[in-house]
Design an enzyme around this catalytic site. Sequence first.
Site, PDB file in Angstrom:
ATOM      1  N   SER A   1       6.594   1.918  -0.061  1.00 12.34           N
ATOM      2  CA  SER A   1       7.029   1.860   1.332  1.00 12.34           C
ATOM      3  C   SER A   1       5.796   1.913   2.219  1.00 12.34           C
ATOM      4  O   SER A   1       4.703   2.264   1.765  1.00 12.34           O
ATOM      5  CB  SER A   1       7.938   3.053   1.643  1.00 12.34           C
ATOM      6  OG  SER A   1       8.158   3.207   3.037  1.00 12.34           O
TER       7      SER A   1
ATOM      8  N   TYR B   1      10.534  11.775   1.332  1.00 17.40           N
ATOM      9  CA  TYR B   1      10.480  10.329   1.107  1.00 17.40           C
ATOM     10  C   TYR B   1       9.036   9.867   0.919  1.00 17.40           C
ATOM     11  O   TYR B   1       8.715   9.126  -0.017  1.00 17.40           O
ATOM     12  CB  TYR B   1      11.127   9.614   2.293  1.00 17.40           C
ATOM     13  CG  TYR B   1      11.278   8.121   2.106  1.00 17.40           C
ATOM     14  CD1 TYR B   1      12.265   7.609   1.282  1.00 17.40           C
ATOM     15  CD2 TYR B   1      10.455   7.227   2.788  1.00 17.40           C
ATOM     16  CE1 TYR B   1      12.423   6.236   1.116  1.00 17.40           C
ATOM     17  CE2 TYR B   1      10.603   5.856   2.629  1.00 17.40           C
ATOM     18  CZ  TYR B   1      11.584   5.361   1.797  1.00 17.40           C
ATOM     19  OH  TYR B   1      11.728   4.010   1.639  1.00 17.40           O
TER      20      TYR B   1
END
Length: 293
Positions: A144, A157
């Site tokens: 990401s 995350y």
Amino acid sequence: MSDRRLDGKVAVVTGAASGIGAATAIEFARRGATVALADIDEAGMKETASRVAELGAEVSTHLVDVGNEDAIYAFADAVERRWGRADIVLNNAGVAVVGDGVTISDESLRWIVDINFWGVVHGTRAFHPILERAGGGTIVNVSSVFGLLGMPCQSAYSATKFAVRGFTESVRMELRLAGSPVRVLAVHPGGIRTNIARSTRFEGTGVARAESAAANVEMFDRIARTTPEQAAVAIAEGIRRGKAKVRIGADAVAMDVVQRLFPVGYQRIMPAVVRFGLRPGVASKTSSAQGES
């Protein structure tokens, strides 16, 4: 163009029920690949399979929880038995949690680590020997933009996506040193228009208490500019060109540059940005389930 085709290739996609996974599975099929789909959302996965079949591509579906190690290895065995090989493996399945790193629940941390990190690790390890037996191929691990720089309220995350990045880069070098024909690609999407914000676990503790699940969704919808289809093309082209790293979206490119230029300075800027975004009414005025990385 012929060099864009994937005729005769078998592409494996986790998190294939929606978002980047579904779009990339369809893009692989459009380029001529046979596609093996995996997800825990059986209905969504079957919808993706139907769209793949409409393109004339062969497809298989596999109900898999990537947070379960045994399930991933069983999936890899099933793919090799069904298709005899695997040439591309897209470890895409992922989830999200919003909350502070010092207050988020242990259960949520274990949940996100099992899926986002261990799912990628086991997916890589289970399919690697199959790709070797096929004479080579590409393992694609989805990190990401938050695997390039950290962000407040995204501690869990970011931790998993940084881990995916580090694991992927290390494995790439190891396979290169070993003379392996298997390549490894790290993908860093920015804001992609998927349902991840709607399936995110929200733990409104610490700094994140000023936010709300609804505000999080609204802000995500406002800043997510790239479509899953655009992400799919970027991934397919990254594989075709033998790239080691793909950043998807102008926001991913910009944030990567900011981190490179200001590796510490960005950490003074981002809290102010987030604090502004968390102010009551700001999100409304200015305006993560597996398969949605």
